[in-house]
Every structure is written in structure tokens, then in C-alpha cells.
Design an enzyme around this catalytic site. Structure first.
Site, PDB file in Angstrom:
ATOM      1  N   SER A   8       0.848  -1.178   0.000  1.00 21.07           N
ATOM      2  CA  SER A   8       0.000   0.000   0.000  1.00 21.07           C
ATOM      3  C   SER A   8       0.887   1.232   0.000  1.00 21.07           C
ATOM      4  O   SER A   8       2.041   1.192   0.438  1.00 21.07           O
ATOM      5  CB  SER A   8      -0.891   0.002   1.246  1.00 21.07           C
ATOM      6  OG  SER A   8      -1.532   1.246   1.430  1.00 21.07           O
ATOM      7  N   TYR A  56      -2.633  -0.737  10.964  1.00 22.45           N
ATOM      8  CA  TYR A  56      -2.483  -1.173   9.571  1.00 22.45           C
ATOM      9  C   TYR A  56      -1.252  -0.534   8.936  1.00 22.45           C
ATOM     10  O   TYR A  56      -0.463  -1.207   8.262  1.00 22.45           O
ATOM     11  CB  TYR A  56      -3.746  -0.812   8.798  1.00 22.45           C
ATOM     12  CG  TYR A  56      -3.710  -1.165   7.336  1.00 22.45           C
ATOM     13  CD1 TYR A  56      -3.956  -2.459   6.909  1.00 22.45           C
ATOM     14  CD2 TYR A  56      -3.436  -0.198   6.366  1.00 22.45           C
ATOM     15  CE1 TYR A  56      -3.934  -2.792   5.553  1.00 22.45           C
ATOM     16  CE2 TYR A  56      -3.409  -0.514   5.019  1.00 22.45           C
ATOM     17  CZ  TYR A  56      -3.652  -1.800   4.620  1.00 22.45           C
ATOM     18  OH  TYR A  56      -3.619  -2.119   3.290  1.00 22.45           O
ATOM     19  N   LYS A  92       2.097  -2.446   7.373  1.00 20.38           N
ATOM     20  CA  LYS A  92       2.560  -2.271   5.996  1.00 20.38           C
ATOM     21  C   LYS A  92       3.993  -1.753   5.952  1.00 20.38           C
ATOM     22  O   LYS A  92       4.783  -2.155   5.082  1.00 20.38           O
ATOM     23  CB  LYS A  92       1.623  -1.328   5.230  1.00 20.38           C
ATOM     24  CG  LYS A  92       0.254  -1.921   4.938  1.00 20.38           C
ATOM     25  CD  LYS A  92       0.348  -3.157   4.038  1.00 20.38           C
ATOM     26  CE  LYS A  92      -1.013  -3.711   3.673  1.00 20.38           C
ATOM     27  NZ  LYS A  92      -0.932  -4.939   2.849  1.00 20.38           N
TER      28      LYS A  92
END
Length: 406
Positions: A148, A161, A165
Site C-alpha cells: 500500500s 495497519y 505495511k
């Protein structure tokens, strides 16, 4: 680096996809199925996995349902063994499973951070280790990590999150160096995604007052699937999908402090719709939400919406023009936009002004109304070279902006 080494003579390819029951994983399974692949479908929810298997078989592939929580390393290893016993050696391993929590840091618990980390980061590690145990002795195969823009630029309300990542990106850098040191033909790539229209925003645990959404502009999951399939046939270190991804990654390199303040002002509202959130709705942090949720999220009808910027229905796809941006020696991006938009942009002078205004207009329009293809610099390699296979490019209809790192 050596050319990507895949056993393209063996048909079908054997692919593992974690998080295959919905969203990007579901769309990616559908895309590989169109190539006749045999696919190991890994996720927690059996309802979604069974539906994904039906999707795969309807598109000419073979699917094997593997209900697994990727936070359990032993279960991931067992699933890999079962898949190879059924379909043969694994060619492509795609780590995609994820969890998140929409919440300010001050309201998060240690258990929530641990759970997101175990799935979104350690799940990738577990999948990579299982893939390496099989690929390294054969000296072939590719591991694709679905990343991402948030792997490089954290945003508020998604700290767990974003941290996971970032961890994946660091893990990939270390592993890639080791593969190069060992002279291995096993390849590793990370595909950095923009905001995607997936079902996760309907089941993610949230403490927001209104329903969550990805930060616009929002792309359909088929865009991600195209990039992942492309990555399986090309040796690239990283692939950035979508102009917003490029902007976030490059912008953070030059002005991280400015982005801190910009995101503090804008990114709370940008991650919420106008609809109130239901605090009692089920979430998937600890258990999968029952049912088949498909590849796309709540924005299923984007393709039929009107162009907000123009105030009228979208023109047919064939009424388009191609615009080229980028210079010699760099990746070239061919951008396909509605002719009405192209006419407005054509009079603008300068490549910088051109791309700035094109992207501003595209950002205001539903994502499926634009389509961009990546080509290399000199030679202009097409997005989907056949590689000895008949890849049905005419079936792809979602937008894509692909920028490579060399």
C-alpha cells in the site's frame, strides 16, 4: 538481475493467494483463473472461499479451498503442503490477507495492535517462509507482497495497519538483499496499492462516528488484480499502482512534515462517509464475518454514476484519446481519458501542468471512467506481453497507472 524465472511450460500455473475470499484477493483469483491457473484460496471465511472457488472454475481455472488463519504459521505450512499435493509445485505466492482497526491511537488496545500485526505483517512472513521452503530448492518462483502507499506514508486513524505495511516493506528489503546475495532466481516484488473499493470497510472494526471509506480517489479491486498478474510475469522490485500512490510515496520523501499537518486537517473526514456507523455491527478482527462479500465493496455502481466534474453521463469507452506523459529514459505512462476531458486538457501547456490538471479531473470522476497503461521507456513494452500465453487483455476494463522502481 536475472530475468524472471517461471515454469511457463507447465500448465496451469500454481498460485497461492491469501485473503482470497473477498476484495483484492478475490479479484486476483478471478484474474489468474482466466489464465487457466490452479489456485490455492486461503482465508478464514469458508463462505467467501467457496464462492471464490466457483468464480475460479467458471473462468477456466481450478480452485482449492484452504480455510486458514495466516497468523498461524503451522496452518499456513500445512495449507502449502496440501496445495502442492493437489496441484503440484507452487509458481506464485501472493500475500494479501489483512486486518485493520479504524480508531485513534489513544483508544486502541494492545490486543488490537497485536492481532492486526499477527495477520497483516506476520501473516506475510509466514506465507513467505512457506513459499521459500519450496521455491529455494527449485531455484524458481515469485513471491508477491500486496502492499500500500501506506507502507511509506502513515495516516491517522489506521495506525495498526500502517505500521504493519511499513513492517512488510522493511521485511521485503531485507529478504531481497539476501536473495541477491545468494544468487537465487526466486524473485520478490511488492505491489503498492492506492485506495481500493473492497468490502473491508463494511466489516473492519471501527470507532469512527460515521461509516469508513478509503481515502479518495478510490479504485476498483480489478485494478489491483491487473497489477498483480502483471507482476507475476515481470521482474520488478516494486510496482506503484495509481497516481495517488506515486504522489503519496514521492511526496513523503520531500515534505513529510507538511504532509503531517495536511493529513491532520483532511484525513479524518476523508476516511468517513456521511452515513452514521452502527457500533453493534459485526467486525472481522477476531472471526470472519459470515457470508460471501465479493470483490467489490459498497461502491458497486461507480461505473454507472455521472461524471461529477462534467455533470453528465460518462461517454462511451471508445470515445477516448491517448495522452503520453514522462520523458525519455523514464517509465512512460499512457493515460486514457474521456474525449471531453482530453479536449479540455489539450490546450494546456507544459507536461507538468498537463498531468496536474488531468489527474485533478480524474480524481473528481468515478475510477472506472479512466484507464491508464504502463509502458517502459525506450521500446515501450506493452502492459501484458504474452510471455507465451494468450492473455485476454480485452477483458480488463478498470483504470491503472503503473510506475516501476528500477
Amino acid at each position: 538481475m536475472a530475468a524472471l524465472k517461471l515454469d511457463t511450460k507447465k500448465k496451469p500455473m500454481v498460485v497461492v493467494i491469501t485473503g482470497a475470499s473477498a476484495g483484492v484477493g478475490r479479484a486476483t483469483a478471478q484474474a489468474f483463473a482466466e489464465l487457466g491457473s490452479s489456485i490455492g484460496l486461503v482465508a478464514r471465511g469458508r463462505d467467501g472461499l467457496e464462492a471464490a472457488r466457483r468464480d475460479v472454475e467458471a473462468r477456466g481455472g481450478r480452485g482449492l479451498v484452504l480455510p486458514v488463519d495466516v497468523s498461524d504459521a503451522a496452518a499456513v505450512e500445512s495449507a502449502a503442503t496440501t496445495l502442492e499435493q493437489t496441484f503440484g509445485p507452487i509458481d506464485v505466492w501472493i500475500n494479501n490477507a489483512m486486518l485493520s482497526v479504524f480508531s485513534p491511537v489513544k483508544e486502541m488496545s494492545a490486543e488490537e495492535y497485536r492481532r492486526v500485526t499477527e495477520v497483516t505483517y506476520l501473516g506475510y512472513v509466514h506465507g513467505s517462509l512457506s513459499a521459500l521452503r519450496r521455491m529455494l530448492p527449485r531455484d524458481r518462483g515469485i513471491i508477491i507482497q500486496v502492499g500500500s502507499a501506506l507502507a511509506y506514508r502513515g495516516i491517522p486513524l489506521q495506525s495498526a495497519y500502517c505500521a504493519a505495511k511499513h513492517a512488510i516493506q522493511g521485511f521485503c528489503d531485507s529478504l531481497r538483499c539476501e536473495l541477491i546475495h545468494d544468487g537465487s532466481n526466486v524473485r520478490l516484488t511488492m505491489v503498492q496499492m492506492p485506495a481500493m473499493n473492497t468490502p473491508q470497510f463494511g466489516w473492519v472494526k471501527s470507532r469512527l462516528p460515521r461509516k469508513g471509506q478509503p481515502v479518495p480517489p478510490i479504485f476498483q479491486p480489478e485494478v489491483a488484480a491487473r497489477a498483480i498478474v502483471w507482476a507475476a510475469f515481470h521482474d520488478r522490485r516494486e510496482i506503484d499502482v495509481g497516481w495517488p500512490t506515486v504522489k503519496a510515496i514521492v511526496g513523503n520523501k520531500f515534505a513529510p512534515g507538511w504532509l503531517d499537518h495536511y493529513l491532520a486537517r483532511t484525513c479524518y473526514e476523508a476516511q468517513m462517509t456521511d452515513e452514521p456507523e452502527d457500533p453493534t455491527r459485526p467486525n472481522n478482527l477476531w472471526e470472519p464475518v459470515p457470508g460471501d462479500h465479493g470483490a467489490r465493496g459498497l461502491r458497486r455502481s461507480l461505473a454507472t454514476l455521472e461524471l461529477a466534474a462534467l455533470g453528465r453521463p460518462a461517454p462511451p469507452v471508445d470515445r477516448t484519446r491517448w495522452r503520453r506523459t514522462g520523458g525519455a529514459g523514464r517509465g512512460t505512462v499512457l493515460t486514457k481519458v474521456p474525449e471531453s476531458i482530453a479536449r479540455r486538457v489539450a490546450a494546456l501547456a507544459g507536461a507538468g501542468k498537463l498531468i496536474q490538471n488531468v489527474q485533478a479531473m480524474i480524481a473528481k470522476s468515478p475510477p472506472p471512467l479512466t484507464q491508464t497503461l504502463f509502458t517502459k521507456g525506450p521500446g515501450r513494452e506493452p502492459l501484458f506481453p504474452s510471455q507465451g500465453r494468450a492473455i485476454p487483455t480485452q477483458r480488463w476494463s478498470s483504470p491503472l497507472l503503473l510506475q516501476r522502481h528500477v
